[in-house]
Every structure is written in C-alpha cells, then in structure tokens.
Write a protein that holds these residues in place. Structure first.
Motif, PDB file in Angstrom:
ATOM      1  N   PHE A   1      60.873  60.837  46.574  1.00 56.85           N
ATOM      2  CA  PHE A   1      60.312  60.477  45.275  1.00 56.85           C
ATOM      3  C   PHE A   1      60.821  59.087  44.886  1.00 56.85           C
ATOM      4  CE2 PHE A   1      60.202  65.027  45.594  1.00 56.85           C
ATOM      5  CZ  PHE A   1      59.007  65.385  44.980  1.00 56.85           C
ATOM      6  N   ASN A   2      59.878  58.171  44.666  1.00 61.89           N
ATOM      7  CA  ASN A   2      60.206  56.777  44.363  1.00 61.89           C
ATOM      8  C   ASN A   2      59.559  56.338  43.053  1.00 61.89           C
ATOM      9  OD1 ASN A   2      60.298  56.977  47.445  1.00 61.89           O
ATOM     10  ND2 ASN A   2      61.204  54.967  47.116  1.00 61.89           N
ATOM     11  N   SER A   3      60.132  55.316  42.456  1.00 65.63           N
ATOM     12  CA  SER A   3      59.536  54.682  41.293  1.00 65.63           C
ATOM     13  C   SER A   3      58.643  53.529  41.749  1.00 65.63           C
ATOM     14  CB  SER A   3      60.632  54.156  40.368  1.00 65.63           C
ATOM     15  OG  SER A   3      60.099  53.260  39.414  1.00 65.63           O
ATOM     16  N   VAL A   4      57.442  53.447  41.161  1.00 63.62           N
ATOM     17  CA  VAL A   4      56.565  52.304  41.399  1.00 63.62           C
ATOM     18  C   VAL A   4      56.038  51.785  40.056  1.00 63.62           C
ATOM     19  CG1 VAL A   4      55.810  53.078  43.684  1.00 63.62           C
ATOM     20  CG2 VAL A   4      54.458  53.682  41.669  1.00 63.62           C
ATOM     21  N   THR A   5      55.700  50.511  40.021  1.00 62.05           N
ATOM     22  CA  THR A   5      55.005  49.929  38.876  1.00 62.05           C
ATOM     23  C   THR A   5      53.683  49.376  39.386  1.00 62.05           C
ATOM     24  OG1 THR A   5      57.060  49.359  37.725  1.00 62.05           O
ATOM     25  CG2 THR A   5      55.070  48.198  37.038  1.00 62.05           C
ATOM     26  N   VAL A   6      52.589  49.823  38.774  1.00 65.36           N
ATOM     27  CA  VAL A   6      51.242  49.474  39.214  1.00 65.36           C
ATOM     28  C   VAL A   6      50.507  48.766  38.084  1.00 65.36           C
ATOM     29  CG1 VAL A   6      48.994  50.432  39.895  1.00 65.36           C
ATOM     30  CG2 VAL A   6      51.092  51.349  40.891  1.00 65.36           C
ATOM     31  N   ARG A   7      49.720  47.751  38.442  1.00 66.40           N
ATOM     32  CA  ARG A   7      48.871  47.062  37.477  1.00 66.40           C
ATOM     33  C   ARG A   7      47.414  47.201  37.912  1.00 66.40           C
ATOM     34  NH1 ARG A   7      50.222  40.918  36.652  1.00 66.40           N
ATOM     35  NH2 ARG A   7      49.531  40.875  38.825  1.00 66.40           N
ATOM     36  N   ALA A   8      46.526  47.418  36.942  1.00 63.24           N
ATOM     37  CA  ALA A   8      45.101  47.552  37.235  1.00 63.24           C
ATOM     38  C   ALA A   8      44.298  46.990  36.074  1.00 63.24           C
ATOM     39  CB  ALA A   8      44.756  49.019  37.467  1.00 63.24           C
ATOM     40  N   PHE A   9      43.124  46.421  36.369  1.00 67.04           N
ATOM     41  CA  PHE A   9      42.320  45.706  35.380  1.00 67.04           C
ATOM     42  C   PHE A   9      40.997  46.411  35.092  1.00 67.04           C
ATOM     43  CE2 PHE A   9      45.251  42.638  36.991  1.00 67.04           C
ATOM     44  CZ  PHE A   9      45.450  41.715  35.973  1.00 67.04           C
ATOM     45  N   LYS A  10      40.524  46.251  33.869  1.00 67.90           N
ATOM     46  CA  LYS A  10      39.216  46.758  33.456  1.00 67.90           C
ATOM     47  C   LYS A  10      38.245  45.589  33.325  1.00 67.90           C
ATOM     48  CE  LYS A  10      36.859  48.997  29.554  1.00 67.90           C
ATOM     49  NZ  LYS A  10      37.033  49.743  28.277  1.00 67.90           N
ATOM     50  N   GLY A  11      36.960  45.810  33.737  1.00 70.90           N
ATOM     51  CA  GLY A  11      35.977  44.769  33.464  1.00 70.90           C
ATOM     52  C   GLY A  11      35.015  44.453  34.584  1.00 70.90           C
ATOM     53  N   LYS A  12      34.873  45.332  35.574  1.00 77.43           N
ATOM     54  CA  LYS A  12      33.932  45.011  36.651  1.00 77.43           C
ATOM     55  C   LYS A  12      32.534  45.566  36.397  1.00 77.43           C
ATOM     56  CE  LYS A  12      34.930  48.915  39.756  1.00 77.43           C
ATOM     57  NZ  LYS A  12      35.283  49.280  41.128  1.00 77.43           N
ATOM     58  N   GLU A  13      32.363  46.305  35.286  1.00 77.86           N
ATOM     59  CA  GLU A  13      31.048  46.834  34.971  1.00 77.86           C
ATOM     60  C   GLU A  13      30.164  45.723  34.411  1.00 77.86           C
ATOM     61  OE1 GLU A  13      33.654  47.043  31.415  1.00 77.86           O
ATOM     62  OE2 GLU A  13      33.864  47.722  33.482  1.00 77.86           O
ATOM     63  N   GLY A  14      28.856  45.893  34.513  1.00 78.03           N
ATOM     64  CA  GLY A  14      27.940  44.891  33.961  1.00 78.03           C
ATOM     65  C   GLY A  14      26.932  44.397  34.975  1.00 78.03           C
ATOM     66  N   GLU A  15      26.012  43.552  34.496  1.00 76.76           N
ATOM     67  CA  GLU A  15      24.927  43.031  35.329  1.00 76.76           C
ATOM     68  C   GLU A  15      25.438  42.039  36.373  1.00 76.76           C
ATOM     69  OE1 GLU A  15      20.604  42.483  33.691  1.00 76.76           O
ATOM     70  OE2 GLU A  15      22.018  41.610  32.266  1.00 76.76           O
ATOM     71  N   CYS A  16      24.710  41.961  37.489  1.00 76.93           N
ATOM     72  CA  CYS A  16      24.981  40.961  38.522  1.00 76.93           C
ATOM     73  C   CYS A  16      23.895  39.892  38.419  1.00 76.93           C
ATOM     74  CB  CYS A  16      24.972  41.602  39.905  1.00 76.93           C
ATOM     75  SG  CYS A  16      26.282  42.807  40.154  1.00 76.93           S
ATOM     76  N   LEU A  17      24.272  38.692  37.975  1.00 81.78           N
ATOM     77  CA  LEU A  17      23.315  37.616  37.746  1.00 81.78           C
ATOM     78  C   LEU A  17      23.569  36.440  38.671  1.00 81.78           C
ATOM     79  CD1 LEU A  17      23.249  37.683  33.830  1.00 81.78           C
ATOM     80  CD2 LEU A  17      21.612  38.738  35.418  1.00 81.78           C
ATOM     81  N   GLU A  18      22.486  35.836  39.155  1.00 85.96           N
ATOM     82  CA  GLU A  18      22.552  34.705  40.088  1.00 85.96           C
ATOM     83  C   GLU A  18      22.655  33.388  39.335  1.00 85.96           C
ATOM     84  OE1 GLU A  18      23.309  32.841  42.574  1.00 85.96           O
ATOM     85  OE2 GLU A  18      21.996  33.844  44.045  1.00 85.96           O
ATOM     86  N   ARG A  19      23.782  32.675  39.537  1.00 81.02           N
ATOM     87  CA  ARG A  19      23.959  31.352  38.918  1.00 81.02           C
ATOM     88  C   ARG A  19      24.424  30.320  39.955  1.00 81.02           C
ATOM     89  NH1 ARG A  19      27.367  31.524  33.607  1.00 81.02           N
ATOM     90  NH2 ARG A  19      26.117  29.663  33.140  1.00 81.02           N
ATOM     91  N   ASN A  20      24.161  30.631  41.236  1.00 77.92           N
ATOM     92  CA  ASN A  20      24.470  29.719  42.350  1.00 77.92           C
ATOM     93  C   ASN A  20      25.960  29.421  42.473  1.00 77.92           C
ATOM     94  OD1 ASN A  20      21.807  29.621  43.073  1.00 77.92           O
ATOM     95  ND2 ASN A  20      21.377  27.692  42.025  1.00 77.92           N
ATOM     96  N   GLN A  21      26.781  30.393  42.136  1.00 78.98           N
ATOM     97  CA  GLN A  21      28.229  30.216  42.252  1.00 78.98           C
ATOM     98  C   GLN A  21      28.730  30.742  43.600  1.00 78.98           C
ATOM     99  OE1 GLN A  21      27.965  32.613  38.911  1.00 78.98           O
ATOM    100  NE2 GLN A  21      29.261  31.357  37.586  1.00 78.98           N
ATOM    101  N   ALA A  22      29.880  30.237  43.994  1.00 74.18           N
ATOM    102  CA  ALA A  22      30.517  30.685  45.231  1.00 74.18           C
ATOM    103  C   ALA A  22      32.030  30.651  45.066  1.00 74.18           C
ATOM    104  CB  ALA A  22      30.098  29.800  46.405  1.00 74.18           C
TER     105      ALA A  22
END
Length: 398
Positions: A279-300
């Motif tokens: 049994f170990n201690s861990v610290t985890v980070r996770a982000f919210k915000g990948k939901e939503g429309e996929c729109l083309e703006r010629n980015q890379a």
C-alpha cells in the motif's frame, strides 16, 4: 485473480460509513498516529496553525503544493482543516477555500480557529460545510434543520424527505455545477463505500469549471485487497481496505471524463504491507474540459519528443517532429499554459484566423498531418531575405 478483478466487486460485512465516522470522531478528540502516513508540508504555511489542527489532521500526501493565487478550491474530507488553512494563504484574499466533511467533531475543530487564523493572515476566505463527498450537491446542515422540523414517522414522511433532498440538490446545491477551479483531497477517497465511488468521481467532475483540475492524494495498492482485509473495519477506517488498485485509481479519473491524468508523486517505499499486498501513497492530477465541438481552424501542433509517438486520452496519435492537424478544442488543450501538455508541444497557428462562427467540423476520429500550405494559405508566395550576414548571433550558433 484476474486483472479485471477489483475491490469494487467485494462487499464488506459491516457498515463502512459508521466505521469511518467512529474512527475519525475519535481522531478529532485524540491524536491517532495510525491514521497518518508521514508527510512533509511547507513549514512557512504551518507557522500560523494551532498545534491541535496540525496534530489531528490526517493525510498521506500534500495536494496543497499544486494550488495557485486567486483560485477557488474545494477540499474533500477536510477534517481538522489543515489543508484548507494552508491553501487559504496560497490563494490569498481573491481566492476561496471550501472544506467539506461529514464529521461534526472534525467540522467543529476546523471552525473553532477560523476567526483567529483570518486575523493572522489578514482576510477570511475559508468556510467549512457539512456534506458527503460523494454527494456534493446536498447540504446536510439544511437537511438536519428540515428533519428537526419534519421527523420521519411514516413511509409518506420518508417520501417527503427524499423529495426535499432532491429539491435541495437542484435549488440550493452545496457546491454548484462548474463552480470551482480545483478539487483536492488528502487520503479520503479510499474511505468511501465501493458502491459510491463511481458517483464520487462524477461529483468531482461536476463541480469543476471547464479547465479545472483535481489534485488527489490517496492510498493505492499493487494488488486487490483480500476478502479478509476488506472485511476488517479497522483496516477500512485506517485507509487500507478501501484503497484503490493503482491502475484502477487512474482509470476512475479517465472514465469520469478527465484528461491529462498524471501521477505527480508516488511514495518510494510502501506505507504498509499486508498479506504481501503493498500500500503506497500517490498524488494524482487530472483536468476537466475535453468535451465540446471539434472545429477546423487550420491549427497544428508538433510533438517535441522524446518518444517517437504518443497517444492522448481520446486515441489521437501524435508523432514526434510532425505537424499534426488538430481541432480548435484540442489545440487549446495541448497548448494551454496551465494545462498538462504545453511543455511537450509546439503550437502552429494559421496565418489567417478562421472565426469560430465560420469554422467547419473537424474529423477527430483519425490522426493526420497538417500540410504547411493549410497553415500559411494556398496563395502564400512570400519571399523574405535576411539582411544579416550571419544566420544568428555568436551565442546562438553551434
């Protein structure tokens, strides 16, 4: 035991919530060393805290390291309030800290020093509320007031109580949707009943703003706890029996909708070993915000390496050194200076901006390269000559 077996499939033969409540009620009255996994905190933030809070606060990591000025933070299972009062100093007068706990004794201890600490730091930006961390919409202080006025003495009264709770969740939520920047917790998620853990992660996700993050320190194990461990109330309330298997812990964030799930810190040596299970201690980070429309703006974006290629949480493959076509949403995710990926990617902006209201749908189901003419424009014919005789300064050329 197969890889798919987890302690979520096992049921304890005792009331888990009662076992946890009794153990931590005792911990609020008298120091319980066995509840604490040795952790070092930044000393300058502890200087103003009463020894009673320091001694009676139990944890296994330090999620407060990853908090910044001006943020609104919720601490799940805030206990004596140590993490809240550390964060109060970090977020400053413009920030806010909300401690959530189910234990009246711990809440009383945390609230006891609010005014004194506010005087020391020069502002009051903390509050401690009563609630279950797997039901962050229900304000239990209001519930108790309602029950005092409307005791349950019949099935009809029980139905009225349940209806009132549902109304409170909608009309007076303890923590509203999309309202906080960060959710932290310190060795508490493992104390929740197995049947409530999926809801717990969905609640963390619900209250976070888009772009917000969870920073969670908890106990994990390398193998599933045995039935004997699961059925020991002392081991459950002691943060052992309810520990997540390490890979399952990360998967829970992913299944709740988080992205950029990352182990920030992992204890080098096991905190405890029982029946050969570490049994170990861990610290985890996770982000919210990948939901939503996929729109083309010629980015890379260009993945810098060092891996030959990487795959993100939605299955997009990004190859080292190549201009990978991405939608506007993922471009922002990969390049956000406050996000988990920006240090690994080079942004490639289009020379001509495409307004969002004119952007077409982008097909995110496949990975593809971005042809340079798409970024520069098909009619781009500029010729530029550098007037300098040297390609770079003396300190720049290798």
């Amino acid at each position: 035991m197969t890889d798919t077996t987890t302690n979520e499939q096992l049921t304890a033969n005792y009331n888990i919530e009662n076992a946890v409540l009794e153990r931590y009620q005792a911990g609020a009255q008298q120091v319980q060393p066995a509840l604490c996994c040795p952790t070092e905190y930044e000393e300058n933030y502890l200087d103003i805290l009463p020894q009673e809070i320091i001694q009676k606060d139990y944890g296994c990591g330090d999620p407060t390291l990853y908090i910044y000025p001006g943020e609104t933070v919720v601490d799940l299972g805030s206990g004596a309030g140590k993490n809240c009062y550390i964060i109060a100093q970090k977020v400053g007068a413009e920030g806010q800290v909300i401690g959530v706990d189910f234990n009246d004794d711990m809440l009383g201890l945390a609230r006891k020093y609010q005014d004194k600490i506010a005087t020391k730091i020069g502002f009051k930006n903390t509050k401690f509320v009563k609630g279950k961390i797997q039901d962050l919409a229900l304000d239990l202080d209001i519930v108790e007031q309602w029950l005092t006025a409307n005791p349950i003495t019949s099935i009809d009264a029980l139905a009225a109580f349940e209806s009132e709770c549902n109304a409170l969740r909608k009309e007076q939520p303890l923590i509203p949707d999309n309202s906080v920047d960060v959710v932290i917790s310190n060795c508490v998620l493992n104390l929740v009943r197995p049947q409530d853990k999926e809801k717990l992660f969905s609640e963390i996700y619900r209250v976070l703003k888009r772009g917000g993050r969870a920073v969670i320190s908890d106990i994990v194990c390398d193998e599933d706890p045995t039935p004997d461990i699961i059925n020991d109330p002392e081991l459950w309330s002691g943060c052992i029996a309810g520990a997540f298997r390490e890979d399952v812990f990360l998967k829970m964030f992913e299944e709740a909708g988080f992205y950029g799930v990352e182990i920030l810190k992992r204890q080098e040596k096991p905190w405890q070993v029982i029946d050969g299970i570490e049994f170990n201690s861990v610290t985890v980070r996770a982000f919210k915000g990948k939901e939503g429309e996929c729109l083309e703006r010629n980015q890379a974006v260009i993945y810098k390496g060092p891996w030959k290629k990487v795959v993100d949480d939605d299955g997009h493959t990004l190859y080292r050194g190549q201009r990978m076509a991405v939608c506007d949403k993922n471009f922002k995710i990969y390049t956000d200076q406050n996000g988990p990926y920006h240090q690994d990617f080079l942004p490639v902006e289009p020379y001509t901006d495409i307004p969002l209201n004119l952007a077409k749908q982008f097909n995110c189901r496949r990975s593809k390269n971005r042809y340079p003419k798409e970024t520069k424009g098909l009619d781009y014919r500029v010729t530029s000559v550098n007037d300098n005789t040297e390609c770079c300064g003396p300190s720049d050329c290798g």
